[in-house]
Design an enzyme around this catalytic site. Structure first.
Site, PDB file in Angstrom:
ATOM      1  N   HIS A 134       0.816  -1.221   0.000  1.00  0.00           N
ATOM      2  CA  HIS A 134       0.000   0.000   0.000  1.00  0.00           C
ATOM      3  C   HIS A 134       0.853   1.276   0.000  1.00  0.00           C
ATOM      4  O   HIS A 134       1.167   1.833   1.053  1.00  0.00           O
ATOM      5  CB  HIS A 134      -0.909  -0.032   1.237  1.00  0.00           C
ATOM      6  CG  HIS A 134      -2.053   0.922   1.147  1.00  0.00           C
ATOM      7  ND1 HIS A 134      -3.277   0.672   1.726  1.00  0.00           N
ATOM      8  CD2 HIS A 134      -2.172   2.131   0.550  1.00  0.00           C
ATOM      9  CE1 HIS A 134      -4.088   1.687   1.490  1.00  0.00           C
ATOM     10  NE2 HIS A 134      -3.435   2.593   0.787  1.00  0.00           N
ATOM     11  N   ASN A 183      -4.853   6.134  -7.146  1.00  0.00           N
ATOM     12  CA  ASN A 183      -5.525   7.449  -7.055  1.00  0.00           C
ATOM     13  C   ASN A 183      -4.580   8.572  -7.481  1.00  0.00           C
ATOM     14  O   ASN A 183      -4.307   9.514  -6.756  1.00  0.00           O
ATOM     15  CB  ASN A 183      -6.088   7.698  -5.649  1.00  0.00           C
ATOM     16  CG  ASN A 183      -5.032   7.687  -4.555  1.00  0.00           C
ATOM     17  OD1 ASN A 183      -3.950   7.133  -4.729  1.00  0.00           O
ATOM     18  ND2 ASN A 183      -5.335   8.306  -3.426  1.00  0.00           N
ATOM     19  N   ASP A 225      -8.887   2.769  -3.867  1.00  0.00           N
ATOM     20  CA  ASP A 225      -8.398   3.264  -2.571  1.00  0.00           C
ATOM     21  C   ASP A 225      -8.420   4.787  -2.482  1.00  0.00           C
ATOM     22  O   ASP A 225      -8.103   5.498  -3.433  1.00  0.00           O
ATOM     23  CB  ASP A 225      -6.969   2.779  -2.298  1.00  0.00           C
ATOM     24  CG  ASP A 225      -6.479   3.297  -0.959  1.00  0.00           C
ATOM     25  OD1 ASP A 225      -7.174   3.091   0.039  1.00  0.00           O
ATOM     26  OD2 ASP A 225      -5.408   3.925  -0.921  1.00  0.00           O
ATOM     27  N   HIS A 260     -10.963  -0.248   0.254  1.00  0.00           N
ATOM     28  CA  HIS A 260     -10.906   0.766   1.316  1.00  0.00           C
ATOM     29  C   HIS A 260     -12.326   0.815   1.885  1.00  0.00           C
ATOM     30  O   HIS A 260     -13.207   1.450   1.301  1.00  0.00           O
ATOM     31  CB  HIS A 260     -10.504   2.116   0.705  1.00  0.00           C
ATOM     32  CG  HIS A 260     -10.497   3.260   1.670  1.00  0.00           C
ATOM     33  ND1 HIS A 260      -9.596   4.295   1.579  1.00  0.00           N
ATOM     34  CD2 HIS A 260     -11.278   3.556   2.733  1.00  0.00           C
ATOM     35  CE1 HIS A 260      -9.818   5.165   2.549  1.00  0.00           C
ATOM     36  NE2 HIS A 260     -10.847   4.740   3.260  1.00  0.00           N
ATOM     37  N   HIS A 320      -5.920  -1.203   5.260  1.00  0.00           N
ATOM     38  CA  HIS A 320      -5.811  -0.421   6.503  1.00  0.00           C
ATOM     39  C   HIS A 320      -6.977  -0.607   7.482  1.00  0.00           C
ATOM     40  O   HIS A 320      -7.703   0.339   7.797  1.00  0.00           O
ATOM     41  CB  HIS A 320      -5.585   1.064   6.223  1.00  0.00           C
ATOM     42  CG  HIS A 320      -6.402   1.663   5.096  1.00  0.00           C
ATOM     43  ND1 HIS A 320      -7.756   1.446   4.940  1.00  0.00           N
ATOM     44  CD2 HIS A 320      -6.037   2.497   4.094  1.00  0.00           C
ATOM     45  CE1 HIS A 320      -8.177   2.122   3.888  1.00  0.00           C
ATOM     46  NE2 HIS A 320      -7.157   2.751   3.361  1.00  0.00           N
ATOM     47  N   ASN A 330      -6.895   8.602   6.789  1.00  0.00           N
ATOM     48  CA  ASN A 330      -8.166   7.965   6.477  1.00  0.00           C
ATOM     49  C   ASN A 330      -7.920   6.484   6.176  1.00  0.00           C
ATOM     50  O   ASN A 330      -7.259   6.187   5.201  1.00  0.00           O
ATOM     51  CB  ASN A 330      -8.772   8.685   5.257  1.00  0.00           C
ATOM     52  CG  ASN A 330     -10.049   8.043   4.768  1.00  0.00           C
ATOM     53  OD1 ASN A 330     -10.676   7.275   5.472  1.00  0.00           O
ATOM     54  ND2 ASN A 330     -10.409   8.349   3.531  1.00  0.00           N
ATOM     55  N   ASP A 343       0.540   2.404   3.895  1.00  0.00           N
ATOM     56  CA  ASP A 343      -0.337   3.468   3.382  1.00  0.00           C
ATOM     57  C   ASP A 343       0.462   4.774   3.293  1.00  0.00           C
ATOM     58  O   ASP A 343      -0.012   5.847   3.694  1.00  0.00           O
ATOM     59  CB  ASP A 343      -1.602   3.645   4.229  1.00  0.00           C
ATOM     60  CG  ASP A 343      -2.641   4.511   3.519  1.00  0.00           C
ATOM     61  OD1 ASP A 343      -2.392   4.929   2.364  1.00  0.00           O
ATOM     62  OD2 ASP A 343      -3.700   4.778   4.107  1.00  0.00           O
ATOM     63  N   HIS A 352       2.188  14.120   0.984  1.00  0.00           N
ATOM     64  CA  HIS A 352       1.526  15.394   0.671  1.00  0.00           C
ATOM     65  C   HIS A 352       2.561  16.499   0.847  1.00  0.00           C
ATOM     66  O   HIS A 352       3.387  16.446   1.765  1.00  0.00           O
ATOM     67  CB  HIS A 352       0.350  15.648   1.619  1.00  0.00           C
ATOM     68  CG  HIS A 352      -0.815  14.738   1.391  1.00  0.00           C
ATOM     69  ND1 HIS A 352      -1.624  14.810   0.277  1.00  0.00           N
ATOM     70  CD2 HIS A 352      -1.302  13.710   2.134  1.00  0.00           C
ATOM     71  CE1 HIS A 352      -2.559  13.874   0.350  1.00  0.00           C
ATOM     72  NE2 HIS A 352      -2.384  13.181   1.460  1.00  0.00           N
ATOM     73  N   PHE A 409      -5.875  14.014   4.104  1.00  0.00           N
ATOM     74  CA  PHE A 409      -5.617  12.801   4.882  1.00  0.00           C
ATOM     75  C   PHE A 409      -4.328  12.138   4.392  1.00  0.00           C
ATOM     76  O   PHE A 409      -4.098  12.063   3.189  1.00  0.00           O
ATOM     77  CB  PHE A 409      -6.758  11.796   4.678  1.00  0.00           C
ATOM     78  CG  PHE A 409      -8.075  12.225   5.263  1.00  0.00           C
ATOM     79  CD1 PHE A 409      -8.376  11.972   6.589  1.00  0.00           C
ATOM     80  CD2 PHE A 409      -9.038  12.861   4.476  1.00  0.00           C
ATOM     81  CE1 PHE A 409      -9.604  12.344   7.131  1.00  0.00           C
ATOM     82  CE2 PHE A 409     -10.257  13.239   5.000  1.00  0.00           C
ATOM     83  CZ  PHE A 409     -10.551  12.983   6.333  1.00  0.00           C
TER      84      PHE A 409
HETATM   85  O1  DOR Z   1      -4.945   8.798   4.610  1.00  0.00           O
HETATM   86  C1  DOR Z   1      -5.097   8.449   3.449  1.00  0.00           C
HETATM   87  N1  DOR Z   1      -4.453   9.038   2.425  1.00  0.00           N
HETATM   88  N2  DOR Z   1      -5.976   7.486   3.178  1.00  0.00           N
HETATM   89  C2  DOR Z   1      -6.323   7.165   1.929  1.00  0.00           C
HETATM   90  O2  DOR Z   1      -7.114   6.276   1.757  1.00  0.00           O
HETATM   91  C3  DOR Z   1      -5.772   7.910   0.786  1.00  0.00           C
HETATM   92  C4  DOR Z   1      -4.475   8.491   1.113  1.00  0.00           C
HETATM   93  C5  DOR Z   1      -3.997   9.488   0.102  1.00  0.00           C
HETATM   94  O3  DOR Z   1      -4.059   9.204  -1.092  1.00  0.00           O
HETATM   95  O4  DOR Z   1      -3.521  10.550   0.507  1.00  0.00           O
END
Ligand code: DOR
Length: 423
Positions: free
Chosen positions: A60, A94, A152, A179, A231, A277, A304, A308, A322
């Site tokens: 992940h 994604n 996801d 998810h 997760h 998330n 996960d 960012h 998230f």
């Molecule tokens: O915290 C998360 N961030 N959960 C997710 O399911 C997506 C991910 C993201 O792509 O930033």
């Protein structure tokens, strides 16, 4: 002559049950043998006091490419992976555009090959554009190299779409990674409970995860699909998965380090690096998750890793995105949650990071018997170190573990017989 001989290590290969002090030989990209007899090699790596195991696998990872290369690229995610001891990662779809067709799958594979770090295996979207309405071209993506399918970031809300996805995936033999989150119940930014009330923040109840999981398990019972829960965050979900496995359903599951180590109390700091998330939940959920990993209800550990940029993440808690990163410290975090607490031993932990995830995607990796691909990680189980997020190979810095003291670290990562990382 062998290419590499790793000497004097404790060779742990959970898939074959091997756990012994011996040497491991690598030749032409494959495992040549595990031996105690003297052998010759072009390169000898002394692994005395170290663990020698199959290359770690993380199911992940968000690589962000294409579309958000300012946060991460396939090359930087891959560099981050090998620095954490991972020889294989799965790239979540994604992206922008989403990985929902053959071309984007091939693009990921191409960029991964150019990067020359970890193996990066693409996950295709379950639905076109990740919109949840119409199935993506799963068959074509599978042929192109996608190893699994997922939307996801979001759960698949439509029951009929999910049913069709499971039927289709079982035809082509690919797993679905879900998810679990009912969108109708996604009404906040942190776990629903006393802490959220005190902070004045909207809550995300565990029932949103459990209701979708319960529905999916009903669907899985009616198909022959392989279904993987991403997760897992709540005690209720652990219990549902445990019961499903008892009933013989083809269900697997993963847990992240943050859900095994942190609770929603951390959100009191309003630090967006505790926003993810699914959200951090209660101490009783942490305990249930740890017990679930230890007893095998949860088959895999997964990061996960969700990069960012500072511009995006450095906002007030309610509006920040998230997700957090942890590829480079994940191993030490799992050790802290599961080995230092004496819930698991090293072979058990390594199983959740090698043959466990390999079984989900049914790839011939995560094992080091003679003839297997030479993906090998050497771990110093005694190494004490401090997480320094500023030094991460990842492009992003959204990690809550900066300054944490951890024990256990990957010191060498070998991918396909090539040393790709050395501490
Ligand atoms: O915290 C998360 N961030 N959960 C997710 O399911 C997506 C991910 C993201 O792509 O930033």
């Amino acid at each position: 002559m062998n290419d590499i001989l790793i000497t004097n290590g404790r060779v742990i290969d959970p898939s074959s049950g091997r756990d012994e002090l011996c040497d491991l030989a690598i030749k032409d990209g494959f495992i040549a043998g595990a031996t105690r007899k003297p052998a010759r090699a072009k390169e000898v790596i002394d692994a005395a006091g170290k663990i020698v195991c199959p290359g770690l696998i993380d199911l992940h990872v968000h690589c962000r490419e294409p579309g958000h290369e300012e946060e991460e690229t396939i090359a930087t995610a891959s560099a981050s992976a090998i620095a954490g001891g991972f020889s294989t990662i799965l790239a979540m779809p994604n992206t922008h555009p989403p990985q929902d067709d053959e071309t984007t799958v091939l693009y990921v594979l191409h960029q991964a090959a150019r990067a020359g770090g970890a193996n990066v295996l693409p996950v295709g979207c379950l639905t076109k554009k990740r919109e949840g309405n119409e199935l993506a071209e799963m068959g074509m993506m599978y042929k192109a190299g996608a190893v699994a399918f997922s939307d996801d970031g979001d759960g698949v809300a439509s029951t009929s779409v999910m049913q069709r996805a499971l039927q289709y995936a079982s035809m082509i033999g690919a797993p679905i990674l879900q998810h679990c989150q009912d969108p109708d119940l996604f009404t906040g930014v942190m776990n629903s409970g006393a802490v959220a009330v005190r902070l004045g923040l909207g809550g995300i109840a565990a029932s949103g995860e459990e209701i979708m999981l319960r529905r999916d398990l009903e669907l899985v019972a009616r198909t022959s699909a392989r279904y993987h829960v991403m997760h897992v965050s709540s005690a209720g979900s652990v219990e549902l998965i445990r019961a499903a496995k008892r009933d013989g359903l083809r269900v697997t599951a993963e847990a992240t380090a943050h859900h095994l180590l942190l609770t929603d109390a951390a959100c009191t700091s309003f630090d967006p690096n505790y926003k993810m998330n699914p959200p951090l939940r209660r101490a009783s959920d942490v305990d249930a998750l740890r017990a679930g990993v230890a007893d095998g209800t949860i088959d895999c550990l997964a990061s996960d890793h969700a990069p960012h940029s500072n511009e995006e993440k450095d906002l007030e808690f309610a509006v920040a995105p998230f997700g957090i990163i942890s590829l480079e410290c994940a191993l030490g975090l799992y050790v802290k949650a599961l080995v230092e607490t004496k819930l698991m031993d090293w072979p058990g932990l390594i199983a959740r990071m090698t043959c466990g995830p390999a079984a989900v995607i049914r790839r011939p990796i995560g094992r080091i018997s003679p003839g297997d691909i030479a993906d090998v990680t050497i771990i110093d189980p005694k190494k004490r170190w401090t997480v320094n997020v500023g030094k991460f190979a990842s492009k992003s810095r959204n990690c809550p573990y900066d300054g944490w003291r951890l024990k256990g670290r990957a010191v060498v990562t070998i991918v396909g017989g090539n040393v790709r990382f050395r501490l």
